[in-house]
Scaffold this motif. Structure first.
Motif, PDB file in Angstrom:
ATOM      1  N   GLU A 127       0.826  -1.208   0.000  1.00 10.49           N
ATOM      2  CA  GLU A 127       0.000   0.000   0.000  1.00 10.49           C
ATOM      3  C   GLU A 127       0.863   1.262   0.000  1.00 10.49           C
ATOM      4  O   GLU A 127       0.570   2.227  -0.708  1.00 10.49           O
ATOM      5  N   SER A 128       1.914   1.243   0.784  1.00 13.20           N
ATOM      6  CA  SER A 128       2.823   2.382   0.838  1.00 13.20           C
ATOM      7  C   SER A 128       3.497   2.596  -0.524  1.00 13.20           C
ATOM      8  O   SER A 128       3.603   3.737  -1.001  1.00 13.20           O
ATOM      9  N   PHE A 129       3.934   1.517  -1.130  1.00 14.21           N
ATOM     10  CA  PHE A 129       4.569   1.620  -2.443  1.00 14.21           C
ATOM     11  C   PHE A 129       3.573   2.134  -3.483  1.00 14.21           C
ATOM     12  O   PHE A 129       3.902   3.001  -4.300  1.00 14.21           O
ATOM     13  N   GLN A 130       2.363   1.638  -3.440  1.00 17.20           N
ATOM     14  CA  GLN A 130       1.313   2.085  -4.366  1.00 17.20           C
ATOM     15  C   GLN A 130       1.049   3.581  -4.178  1.00 17.20           C
ATOM     16  O   GLN A 130       0.913   4.318  -5.163  1.00 17.20           O
ATOM     17  N   GLU A 131       0.995   4.041  -2.955  1.00 19.32           N
ATOM     18  CA  GLU A 131       0.791   5.470  -2.684  1.00 19.32           C
ATOM     19  C   GLU A 131       1.944   6.305  -3.241  1.00 19.32           C
ATOM     20  O   GLU A 131       1.723   7.391  -3.785  1.00 19.32           O
ATOM     21  N   GLN A 132       3.166   5.792  -3.107  1.00 13.46           N
ATOM     22  CA  GLN A 132       4.332   6.510  -3.668  1.00 13.46           C
ATOM     23  C   GLN A 132       4.191   6.653  -5.177  1.00 13.46           C
ATOM     24  O   GLN A 132       4.454   7.725  -5.737  1.00 13.46           O
ATOM     25  N   LEU A 133       3.786   5.579  -5.826  1.00 10.81           N
ATOM     26  CA  LEU A 133       3.605   5.629  -7.284  1.00 10.81           C
ATOM     27  C   LEU A 133       2.501   6.614  -7.661  1.00 10.81           C
ATOM     28  O   LEU A 133       2.661   7.398  -8.606  1.00 10.81           O
ATOM     29  N   GLN A 134       1.397   6.595  -6.932  1.00  8.13           N
ATOM     30  CA  GLN A 134       0.287   7.511  -7.217  1.00  8.13           C
ATOM     31  C   GLN A 134       0.689   8.961  -6.977  1.00  8.13           C
ATOM     32  O   GLN A 134       0.383   9.836  -7.791  1.00  8.13           O
ATOM     33  N   ASP A 135       1.381   9.198  -5.878  1.00 12.06           N
ATOM     34  CA  ASP A 135       1.836  10.561  -5.578  1.00 12.06           C
ATOM     35  C   ASP A 135       2.799  11.062  -6.643  1.00 12.06           C
ATOM     36  O   ASP A 135       2.723  12.211  -7.079  1.00 12.06           O
ATOM     37  N   ARG A 136       3.705  10.204  -7.062  1.00 10.55           N
ATOM     38  CA  ARG A 136       4.680  10.600  -8.087  1.00 10.55           C
ATOM     39  C   ARG A 136       3.975  10.871  -9.413  1.00 10.55           C
ATOM     40  O   ARG A 136       4.319  11.816 -10.109  1.00 10.55           O
ATOM     41  N   TYR A 137       2.971  10.076  -9.732  1.00 12.04           N
ATOM     42  CA  TYR A 137       2.212  10.283 -10.968  1.00 12.04           C
ATOM     43  C   TYR A 137       1.553  11.662 -10.954  1.00 12.04           C
ATOM     44  O   TYR A 137       1.677  12.439 -11.900  1.00 12.04           O
ATOM     45  N   LYS A 138       0.867  11.973  -9.847  1.00  6.04           N
ATOM     46  CA  LYS A 138       0.172  13.259  -9.730  1.00  6.04           C
ATOM     47  C   LYS A 138       1.158  14.432  -9.762  1.00  6.04           C
ATOM     48  O   LYS A 138       0.909  15.446 -10.421  1.00  6.04           O
ATOM     49  N   ALA A 139       2.260  14.291  -9.045  1.00  2.11           N
ATOM     50  CA  ALA A 139       3.264  15.355  -9.020  1.00  2.11           C
ATOM     51  C   ALA A 139       3.842  15.577 -10.412  1.00  2.11           C
ATOM     52  O   ALA A 139       4.104  16.714 -10.816  1.00  2.11           O
TER      53      ALA A 139
ATOM     54  N   ALA B 196       3.563   7.153 -18.242  1.00  6.40           N
ATOM     55  CA  ALA B 196       2.876   6.089 -18.991  1.00  6.40           C
ATOM     56  C   ALA B 196       3.244   4.721 -18.406  1.00  6.40           C
ATOM     57  O   ALA B 196       2.366   3.862 -18.209  1.00  6.40           O
ATOM     58  N   TYR B 197       4.512   4.535 -18.120  1.00 10.20           N
ATOM     59  CA  TYR B 197       4.952   3.276 -17.514  1.00 10.20           C
ATOM     60  C   TYR B 197       4.364   3.123 -16.113  1.00 10.20           C
ATOM     61  O   TYR B 197       3.904   2.038 -15.737  1.00 10.20           O
ATOM     62  N   ASN B 198       4.378   4.197 -15.348  1.00  7.05           N
ATOM     63  CA  ASN B 198       3.836   4.177 -13.995  1.00  7.05           C
ATOM     64  C   ASN B 198       2.359   3.786 -14.005  1.00  7.05           C
ATOM     65  O   ASN B 198       1.906   3.022 -13.160  1.00  7.05           O
ATOM     66  N   LYS B 199       1.626   4.305 -14.965  1.00 10.57           N
ATOM     67  CA  LYS B 199       0.192   3.976 -15.043  1.00 10.57           C
ATOM     68  C   LYS B 199      -0.011   2.473 -15.231  1.00 10.57           C
ATOM     69  O   LYS B 199      -0.825   1.857 -14.554  1.00 10.57           O
ATOM     70  N   ILE B 200       0.763   1.884 -16.116  1.00 10.08           N
ATOM     71  CA  ILE B 200       0.669   0.437 -16.346  1.00 10.08           C
ATOM     72  C   ILE B 200       1.091  -0.321 -15.089  1.00 10.08           C
ATOM     73  O   ILE B 200       0.446  -1.303 -14.680  1.00 10.08           O
ATOM     74  N   PHE B 201       2.170   0.147 -14.468  1.00  3.55           N
ATOM     75  CA  PHE B 201       2.687  -0.472 -13.243  1.00  3.55           C
ATOM     76  C   PHE B 201       1.633  -0.420 -12.143  1.00  3.55           C
ATOM     77  O   PHE B 201       1.363  -1.428 -11.472  1.00  3.55           O
ATOM     78  N   LEU B 202       1.024   0.747 -11.954  1.00  2.00           N
ATOM     79  CA  LEU B 202      -0.024   0.890 -10.939  1.00  2.00           C
ATOM     80  C   LEU B 202      -1.214  -0.012 -11.233  1.00  2.00           C
ATOM     81  O   LEU B 202      -1.749  -0.665 -10.318  1.00  2.00           O
ATOM     82  N   ASP B 203      -1.646  -0.047 -12.480  1.00  2.00           N
ATOM     83  CA  ASP B 203      -2.772  -0.914 -12.852  1.00  2.00           C
ATOM     84  C   ASP B 203      -2.454  -2.374 -12.531  1.00  2.00           C
ATOM     85  O   ASP B 203      -3.306  -3.112 -12.021  1.00  2.00           O
ATOM     86  N   THR B 204      -1.230  -2.774 -12.805  1.00  2.00           N
ATOM     87  CA  THR B 204      -0.820  -4.155 -12.532  1.00  2.00           C
ATOM     88  C   THR B 204      -0.839  -4.434 -11.038  1.00  2.00           C
ATOM     89  O   THR B 204      -1.339  -5.482 -10.599  1.00  2.00           O
ATOM     90  N   ILE B 205      -0.322  -3.509 -10.267  1.00  2.00           N
ATOM     91  CA  ILE B 205      -0.318  -3.693  -8.801  1.00  2.00           C
ATOM     92  C   ILE B 205      -1.739  -3.729  -8.259  1.00  2.00           C
ATOM     93  O   ILE B 205      -2.088  -4.605  -7.458  1.00  2.00           O
TER      94      ILE B 205
END
Length: 143
Positions: free
Chosen positions: A30-42, A123-132
């Motif tokens: 969950e923490s890792f997923q939040e980091q990815l989401q925060d980085r995407y938004k930033a 774009a890569y992060n979006k795919i990564f997040l979807d996979t997670i």
């Protein structure tokens, strides 16, 4: 560039290794997923800022190109009139306008490269997040 490097390292994280080392797989994921989401938004915000800066630099580049053209015309006239002082003054003005033009163009090009890099990482992060997100339970249970 440091931010790009950090983002690249984040999206290159081996999630299975990360979770294997974690005492609590669910909270780590969950923490890792939040980091990815925060980085995407930033990064979306960063791209918007970079686009605005690129547009400003484009305006500066256009203005200095016009200034160089105007000075060239004045320089031709001053030279024809054999006005040494005016010619020297206009050469200095031209060189300064050219310096500003090269500066604006160079930074605009680099901003474009940053935008391309951030866009690719998002774009890569979006795919990564979807996979997670779609495999969250399997990752937590290590299956």
């Amino acid at each position: 560039m440091v931010a790009l490097f950090e983002y690249l390292n984040l999206v290159k994280t081996n999630v299975n290794s990360l979770l294997d080392q974690a005492p609590d797989r669910e909270s780590t994921l969950e923490s890792f997923q939040e980091q990815l989401q925060d980085r995407y938004k930033a990064t979306v915000n960063t791209i918007a800022v970079l686009n605005a800066q690129g547009a400003e630099l484009q305006r500066g580049e256009t203005a200095t190109a016009q200034e160089m053209d105007n000075v060239k015309n004045q320089l031709t006239l001053a030279y024809k009139n054999l006005d040494y002082d005016k010619t020297e003054e206009l050469i200095d003005q031209f060189l300064e306008a050219r310096r500003k033009n090269v500066y604006a163009r160079t930074y605009r090009i680099f901003i474009g490269k940053f935008i391309q890099s951030y866009t690719a990482l998002n774009a890569y992060n979006k795919i990564f997040l979807d996979t997670i997100i779609n495999n969250k339970e399997a990752l937590i249970k290590d299956v």
